[in-house]
Design a protein around this motif. Structure first.
Motif, PDB file in Angstrom:
ATOM      1  N   ARG A   1      -2.927 -46.695 -46.387  1.00  0.00           N
ATOM      2  CA  ARG A   1      -4.127 -46.828 -45.656  1.00  0.00           C
ATOM      3  C   ARG A   1      -5.322 -46.654 -46.577  1.00  0.00           C
ATOM      4  NH1 ARG A   1      -3.136 -49.948 -41.693  1.00  0.00           N
ATOM      5  NH2 ARG A   1      -1.317 -49.655 -40.285  1.00  0.00           N
ATOM      6  N   ARG A   2      -5.000 -45.385 -47.261  1.00  0.00           N
ATOM      7  CA  ARG A   2      -6.256 -44.999 -48.122  1.00  0.00           C
ATOM      8  C   ARG A   2      -6.197 -45.872 -49.170  1.00  0.00           C
ATOM      9  NH1 ARG A   2      -5.956 -39.916 -52.396  1.00  0.00           N
ATOM     10  NH2 ARG A   2      -3.651 -40.566 -52.175  1.00  0.00           N
ATOM     11  N   HIS A   3      -5.486 -46.477 -49.739  1.00  0.00           N
ATOM     12  CA  HIS A   3      -5.334 -47.210 -50.731  1.00  0.00           C
ATOM     13  C   HIS A   3      -5.899 -48.817 -50.221  1.00  0.00           C
ATOM     14  CE1 HIS A   3      -2.706 -44.978 -53.152  1.00  0.00           C
ATOM     15  NE2 HIS A   3      -2.931 -45.489 -54.230  1.00  0.00           N
ATOM     16  N   LEU A   4      -5.601 -49.104 -49.116  1.00  0.00           N
ATOM     17  CA  LEU A   4      -6.126 -50.318 -48.452  1.00  0.00           C
ATOM     18  C   LEU A   4      -7.742 -50.390 -48.043  1.00  0.00           C
ATOM     19  CD1 LEU A   4      -3.343 -51.127 -45.688  1.00  0.00           C
ATOM     20  CD2 LEU A   4      -3.891 -52.585 -47.858  1.00  0.00           C
ATOM     21  N   SER A   5      -8.132 -49.244 -47.991  1.00  0.00           N
ATOM     22  CA  SER A   5      -9.636 -48.919 -47.736  1.00  0.00           C
ATOM     23  C   SER A   5     -10.277 -49.287 -48.960  1.00  0.00           C
ATOM     24  CB  SER A   5      -9.835 -47.450 -47.329  1.00  0.00           C
ATOM     25  OG  SER A   5      -9.700 -46.653 -47.949  1.00  0.00           O
ATOM     26  N   HIS A   6      -9.822 -49.141 -50.263  1.00  0.00           N
ATOM     27  CA  HIS A   6     -10.403 -49.481 -51.345  1.00  0.00           C
ATOM     28  C   HIS A   6      -9.962 -50.833 -51.680  1.00  0.00           C
ATOM     29  CE1 HIS A   6     -11.858 -45.510 -52.125  1.00  0.00           C
ATOM     30  NE2 HIS A   6     -10.823 -44.919 -51.526  1.00  0.00           N
ATOM     31  N   GLY A   7      -9.461 -51.555 -50.878  1.00  0.00           N
ATOM     32  CA  GLY A   7      -9.198 -53.118 -51.397  1.00  0.00           C
ATOM     33  C   GLY A   7      -7.567 -53.215 -52.130  1.00  0.00           C
ATOM     34  N   ILE A   8      -7.084 -52.004 -52.452  1.00  0.00           N
ATOM     35  CA  ILE A   8      -5.611 -52.298 -53.051  1.00  0.00           C
ATOM     36  C   ILE A   8      -4.712 -52.246 -52.071  1.00  0.00           C
ATOM     37  CG2 ILE A   8      -4.248 -50.919 -54.601  1.00  0.00           C
ATOM     38  CD1 ILE A   8      -6.454 -49.023 -55.190  1.00  0.00           C
ATOM     39  N   THR A   9      -4.129 -53.743 -52.326  1.00  0.00           N
ATOM     40  CA  THR A   9      -3.079 -54.244 -51.011  1.00  0.00           C
ATOM     41  C   THR A   9      -1.734 -54.127 -51.925  1.00  0.00           C
ATOM     42  OG1 THR A   9      -3.583 -56.534 -52.058  1.00  0.00           O
ATOM     43  CG2 THR A   9      -4.700 -55.656 -49.972  1.00  0.00           C
ATOM     44  N   THR A  10      -1.406 -54.161 -53.333  1.00  0.00           N
ATOM     45  CA  THR A  10      -0.216 -54.066 -53.783  1.00  0.00           C
ATOM     46  C   THR A  10      -0.286 -52.953 -54.942  1.00  0.00           C
ATOM     47  OG1 THR A  10      -0.078 -56.411 -53.526  1.00  0.00           O
ATOM     48  CG2 THR A  10       1.527 -55.648 -55.060  1.00  0.00           C
ATOM     49  N   VAL A  11       0.869 -52.302 -54.736  1.00  0.00           N
ATOM     50  CA  VAL A  11       0.986 -51.187 -55.758  1.00  0.00           C
ATOM     51  C   VAL A  11       2.566 -51.189 -56.551  1.00  0.00           C
ATOM     52  CG1 VAL A  11       1.719 -48.757 -55.990  1.00  0.00           C
ATOM     53  CG2 VAL A  11      -0.267 -49.733 -54.835  1.00  0.00           C
ATOM     54  N   GLY A  12       2.352 -51.063 -57.867  1.00  0.00           N
ATOM     55  CA  GLY A  12       3.551 -50.857 -58.760  1.00  0.00           C
ATOM     56  C   GLY A  12       3.829 -49.642 -58.802  1.00  0.00           C
ATOM     57  N   ASP A  13       4.852 -49.048 -58.333  1.00  0.00           N
ATOM     58  CA  ASP A  13       5.077 -47.443 -58.701  1.00  0.00           C
ATOM     59  C   ASP A  13       5.694 -47.359 -60.218  1.00  0.00           C
ATOM     60  OD1 ASP A  13       5.887 -44.796 -58.800  1.00  0.00           O
ATOM     61  OD2 ASP A  13       6.410 -44.676 -56.549  1.00  0.00           O
ATOM     62  N   ALA A  14       4.924 -46.551 -61.018  1.00  0.00           N
ATOM     63  CA  ALA A  14       5.541 -46.427 -62.293  1.00  0.00           C
ATOM     64  C   ALA A  14       6.542 -45.375 -62.515  1.00  0.00           C
ATOM     65  CB  ALA A  14       4.191 -45.987 -63.363  1.00  0.00           C
ATOM     66  N   LEU A  15       6.938 -44.686 -61.495  1.00  0.00           N
ATOM     67  CA  LEU A  15       8.136 -43.805 -61.610  1.00  0.00           C
ATOM     68  C   LEU A  15       8.874 -43.705 -60.376  1.00  0.00           C
ATOM     69  CD1 LEU A  15       9.648 -41.664 -63.480  1.00  0.00           C
ATOM     70  CD2 LEU A  15       8.171 -39.942 -62.834  1.00  0.00           C
ATOM     71  N   VAL A  16      10.040 -44.494 -60.310  1.00  0.00           N
ATOM     72  CA  VAL A  16      10.629 -44.455 -59.114  1.00  0.00           C
ATOM     73  C   VAL A  16      12.249 -43.784 -59.151  1.00  0.00           C
ATOM     74  CG1 VAL A  16      11.666 -46.077 -57.313  1.00  0.00           C
ATOM     75  CG2 VAL A  16       9.462 -46.696 -58.324  1.00  0.00           C
ATOM     76  N   MET A  17      12.005 -42.470 -58.697  1.00  0.00           N
ATOM     77  CA  MET A  17      13.185 -41.855 -58.527  1.00  0.00           C
ATOM     78  C   MET A  17      14.014 -42.611 -57.450  1.00  0.00           C
ATOM     79  SD  MET A  17      12.848 -39.627 -60.994  1.00  0.00           S
ATOM     80  CE  MET A  17      13.785 -38.401 -60.935  1.00  0.00           C
ATOM     81  N   PRO A  18      15.351 -41.995 -57.245  1.00  0.00           N
ATOM     82  CA  PRO A  18      16.143 -42.550 -55.642  1.00  0.00           C
ATOM     83  C   PRO A  18      15.370 -41.890 -54.735  1.00  0.00           C
ATOM     84  CG  PRO A  18      17.641 -41.567 -57.726  1.00  0.00           C
ATOM     85  CD  PRO A  18      16.215 -41.151 -58.262  1.00  0.00           C
TER      86      PRO A  18
END
Length: 252
Positions: A218-235
């Motif tokens: 929701r913090r991201h959404l408040s800035h208009g960011i609706t989609t995120v690609g995580d650059a380091l996904v561990m298990p």
């Protein structure tokens, strides 16, 4: 639930870069884009109406390189940024305060330290972190997310010592005597990242972690960011996304 936006400049950013003036939404899905009349005709009379008053309406931003899984734990981490902290001693004081208030053996995670940006040649040293947190494993993520700084307890927990070779794509920094100095570059930090995030899930519990995911989303959404690609996904990163999604707490 129906929403109606009219009276503005709707930048569709479609294949033709159309500019419309109205958008109709039903149950979270766009059902009409066009002029204000077309949008109005696509929803019922009880739709919530937002008059844009000439302002622009744009699609949500897509952030393709983000460290969402790490910043999710920011509310439970030590803020190691300079500023607002005044420098290296203040950062170490903040870590000491966190360790003093934590049970023995619980991970202390810090975020935002940037040695290069504040003109320091070295990151936080293993010996410094040992002094301020002798009874807790410590992992401080560099602001670049390409390195972390760990104390002796953290290194021992993941089996990193003077005999550990550099992994492909990573470096375990050593001091003059050949001992790890606490700085782990790139892939060398994976074991510490893995163990510390696993500990966070186990310590705080799945429901609390799902709540942190939603809060960050929701913090991201408040800035208009609706989609995120995580650059380091561990298990563990994949796990926290799954458990948040299962609980309906992943709005991005």
């Amino acid at each position: 639930m129906e929403l109606l936006f009219t009276g503005g400049r709707v930048l569709t950013i479609d294949a033709m870069d159309r500019i419309a003036s109205g958008v109709a939404i039903r149950d979270g899905r766009i059902v009409a884009v066009g002029d204000s009349a077309e949008a109005r005709n696509a929803v019922g009379t009880d739709a919530t109406h937002v008059d844009l008053n000439g302002r622009a309406l744009i699609p949500g931003f897509c952030d393709p390189h983000n460290h969402f899984s790490m910043t999710t734990f920011e509310p439970r981490s030590v803020d190691c940024r300079v500023p607002p902290l005044s420098g290296r001693p203040a950062v170490l004081d903040a870590i000491a305060a966190a360790a003093a208030g934590a049970p023995e053996g619980q991970w202390i995670w810090g975020l935002g330290y940037a040695a290069r940006l504040i003109g320091e040649e070295d990151g936080l040293l293993r010996s410094e972190l040992d002094e301020v947190a002798p009874n807790n494993p410590v992992c401080v993520m560099d602001s670049s997310y390409h390195a972390c700084y760990a104390n002796s307890a953290a290194l021992a927990m993941v089996g990193i010592d003077r005999h550990t070779p550099n992994p492909p794509g990573g470096e375990i920094r050593k001091d003059a005597s050949g001992e790890p100095n606490g700085t782990l570059w790139e892939r060398a930090m994976d074991p510490v990242h893995h163990a510390s995030m696993r500990s966070y899930i186990d310590t705080f519990g799945e429901d609390a972690v799902a709540g942190l995911i939603e809060q960050n989303a929701r913090r991201h959404l408040s800035h208009g960011i609706t989609t995120v690609g995580d650059a380091l996904v561990m298990p563990e990163s994949a796990e926290i996304y799954r458990l948040a999604d299962e609980r309906g707490r992943l709005p991005t």
